[in-house]
Design an enzyme around this catalytic site. Structure first.
Site, PDB file in Angstrom:
ATOM      1  CB  SER A 161      41.075  38.326  41.968  1.00 47.92           C
ATOM      2  OG  SER A 161      41.408  37.042  41.749  1.00 47.92           O
ATOM      3  CG  ASP A 213      47.535  40.892  41.949  1.00 52.88           C
ATOM      4  OD1 ASP A 213      48.317  41.496  41.115  1.00 52.88           O
ATOM      5  OD2 ASP A 213      47.440  40.161  42.800  1.00 52.88           O
ATOM      6  CG  HIS A 229      45.083  38.258  44.847  1.00 55.84           C
ATOM      7  ND1 HIS A 229      45.761  38.746  43.678  1.00 55.84           N
ATOM      8  CD2 HIS A 229      44.027  37.767  44.770  1.00 55.84           C
ATOM      9  CE1 HIS A 229      44.517  38.565  42.840  1.00 55.84           C
ATOM     10  NE2 HIS A 229      43.754  37.768  43.608  1.00 55.84           N
TER      11      HIS A 229
END
Length: 199
Positions: free
Chosen positions: A37, A65, A132
């Site tokens: 992230s 991601d 996610h």
């Protein structure tokens, strides 16, 4: 962590890597930075810090991601992860268009199940971050099983699903991905029999 914090933390990680390199405790070829992230952009910033220090590029950066909010179509390459931050940059996309970056960012970008925000095992969970987080799970599994995620280079997930990819060459997503890999890759994963969709 905010987008401003990413730059600060990335620079701090970059300084630490430079100290290790200058002390002779490690070499560039042995450095693999992994971030999820916003952490993916932190590692990109760290990689660019090391590069701009004149030492060279770290061997590999894996973005799990990479965060979309505040970055996609907003942030330029100097403040986010991109293919110039390391000798080899690979990306696993699992929630494109929501929390995850949609566009290709690395030398090799992998889109399991199209990269969409409906990864197997997440359809019934109330956890909006489930897809996610799948990038972390996939990468971890690729360490335990290097043959877990065969992937095919293709123009789109639609063509992949119809078996219309021009390339038939298979590369494995995650830890075993060779540094020579270039392009966009698609694959289908399946919910593990032990995966509880309610968690």
């Amino acid at each position: 962590m905010t987008t401003l914090g990413v730059a600060e933390v990335g620079a701090a990680v970059g300084r630490m890597v430079c100290k290790l390199l200058n002390a002779g405790l490690v070499t560039l070829d042995h450095i693999h930075l992994v971030g999820h992230s916003l952490g993916a952009h932190v590692m990109g910033t760290a990689g660019s810090f090391v590069r701009d220090s004149g030492i060279g590029k770290v061997n590999r950066i894996t973005g799990l991601d990479p965060a979309r909010p505040g970055y996609e179509q907003v942030r330029e390459e100097s403040v986010r992860l991109d293919s110039d931050d390391g000798q080899f940059v690979d990306i696993i996309h699992t929630s494109v268009g929501l929390f995850g970056y949609m566009d290709a960012l690395g030398h090799a970008d992998f889109y399991p199940n199209g990269g969409y925000n409906y990864q197997p095992g997440c359809s019934l969970t109330p956890n909006i971050f489930c897809s996610h987080m799948k990038a972390l799970e996939y990468f971890r599994e690729s360490i335990d099983n290097e043959l877990a995620f065969p992937s095919v280079k293709c123009d789109s997930f639609f063509k992949y699903a119809l078996n219309q990819c021009e390339s038939k060459e298979v590369f494995y997503m995650g830890q075993p991905t060779p540094s020579s890999t270039r392009g966009t890759y698609y694959l289908q994963t399946f919910t593990d029999a032990n995966d509880d969709e309610t968690n």
